[in-house]
Enzyme design. Structure first.
Site, PDB file in Angstrom:
ATOM      1  N   HIS A   1       3.300  -5.845  -6.415  1.00 11.88           N
ATOM      2  CA  HIS A   1       3.585  -4.449  -6.029  1.00 11.88           C
ATOM      3  C   HIS A   1       2.839  -4.148  -4.725  1.00 11.88           C
ATOM      4  O   HIS A   1       1.670  -4.506  -4.598  1.00 11.88           O
ATOM      5  CB  HIS A   1       3.097  -3.524  -7.160  1.00 11.88           C
ATOM      6  CG  HIS A   1       3.135  -2.074  -6.824  1.00 11.88           C
ATOM      7  ND1 HIS A   1       2.009  -1.287  -6.806  1.00 11.88           N
ATOM      8  CD2 HIS A   1       4.173  -1.262  -6.492  1.00 11.88           C
ATOM      9  CE1 HIS A   1       2.344  -0.047  -6.498  1.00 11.88           C
ATOM     10  NE2 HIS A   1       3.655   0.002  -6.296  1.00 11.88           N
TER      11      HIS A   1
ATOM     12  N   HIS B   1       1.364   1.354   3.774  1.00 13.56           N
ATOM     13  CA  HIS B   1       1.201   2.036   2.485  1.00 13.56           C
ATOM     14  C   HIS B   1       0.023   2.995   2.652  1.00 13.56           C
ATOM     15  O   HIS B   1      -1.111   2.649   2.371  1.00 13.56           O
ATOM     16  CB  HIS B   1       0.923   1.030   1.364  1.00 13.56           C
ATOM     17  CG  HIS B   1       0.834   1.672   0.006  1.00 13.56           C
ATOM     18  ND1 HIS B   1      -0.099   1.293  -0.936  1.00 13.56           N
ATOM     19  CD2 HIS B   1       1.549   2.675  -0.557  1.00 13.56           C
ATOM     20  CE1 HIS B   1       0.057   2.033  -2.024  1.00 13.56           C
ATOM     21  NE2 HIS B   1       1.052   2.880  -1.813  1.00 13.56           N
TER      22      HIS B   1
END
Length: 288
Positions: free
Chosen positions: A3, A80
């Site tokens: 992830h 991110h």
């Protein structure tokens, strides 16, 4: 699968990503470097680079791409919350592994795009062509893709692209072929209920499918564990229950397909997922 696969590379010196809310932007503008160090503890979900992940057995990569404001080179970056490595460098790193291991196959899932105009998508598509060339498998029906088929065609890369651009390019698989329902909870029990329910609802044929064994911190969770970070506050504590769920799964059309996690090196996550392949009934005609 991993992830936020690229998040090992998150750069504390980078600007805050364009997708971050104004509260985060303000926090960083007030507290500067200290704020970014704390952010990294919650944003970096992996401790291994791409080569190490591949060596450990990861074959699915969750990729989020962004332009950087006022970047004179107009580069594309993994992102991110904060910016990470240049996309080109990461893709080349994966390609080096594939060249050395011609029977290995990877899934590259480009599922979030930030600040991307048409020209940036064109740049990324060209980059994929230049780096992977004929290694990329054109989009076909998911249930037709067996390892045998890929080996015969000498394909090693399936690229999933969550943007309308995918329709125009033969080697881009549409994003809906790789659904990844997200539980968005800090509660392990709720996560497991969600994972179980989504497998039950999974369509029998026609797409790949991701089970995200991932807990998502709320703002209050971050405040309480601000100095310790995601791994210590959430992932390590929840690991036994999450791994118990993984161990009880079956691979195949009515079970799990791809399983992703944070900090994939923890416990025996990778070896446990790989073992699920060997439990497939010999008589079951399952090619995905």
């Amino acid at each position: 699968g991993s992830h936020d696969s690229f998040s090992f590379y998150i750069d504390e010196a980078s600007p805050v990503g364009p997708e971050q809310p104004e509260t985060v932007q303000n926090f960083v503008s007030v507290f500067g470097t200290v704020a970014k160090k704390l952010m990294r503890k919650w944003l970096a979900t992996q401790t291994m680079n791409f080569t190490s992940q591949l060596g450990a057995g990861i074959r699915y990569f969750d990729l989020r791409i962004s332009t950087k404001p006022r970047d004179p080179d107009n580069e594309l970056y993994f992102a991110h919350g904060l910016f990470s490595a240049k996309v080109k460098e990461g893709l080349e790193e994966i390609n080096a592994f594939l060249t050395e291991h011609p029977k290995e196959v990877v899934f590259l899932d480009f599922n979030h795009f930030y600040g991307m105009q048409k020209c940036h998508h064109e740049k990324l598509v060209q980059m994929l062509k230049d780096i992977y060339g004929n290694k990329m498998c054109p989009a076909i029906f998911a249930h037709e893709v067996s390892l045998q088929y890929l080996w015969e065609k000498e394909h090693q890369v399936l690229v999933f692209y969550h943007s309308p651009v995918a329709v125009e390019v033969a080697f881009l698989w549409p994003g809906q072929m790789m659904p990844a329902p997200w539980a968005n909870t800090t509660d392990t029990e709720k996560l497991i209920q969600f994972l179980q329910a989504s497998i039950t609802e999974r369509r029998k044929k026609g797409s790949f499918f991701i089970s995200q064994v991932v807990l998502t911190p709320k703002a209050s969770t971050v405040v309480k564990g601000v100095a310790s970070g995601l791994r210590e506050t959430i992932t390590e504590r929840a690991l036994p229950a999450m791994m118990e769920w993984v161990r009880t799964q079956k691979a195949g059309e009515s079970g799990v397909n791809i399983i992703t996690a944070d900090f994939v090196e923890l416990g025996d996550f990778i070896s446990t997922v790989i073992k699920l392949n060997y439990s497939l009934d010999e008589g079951e005609d399952d090619t995905t």
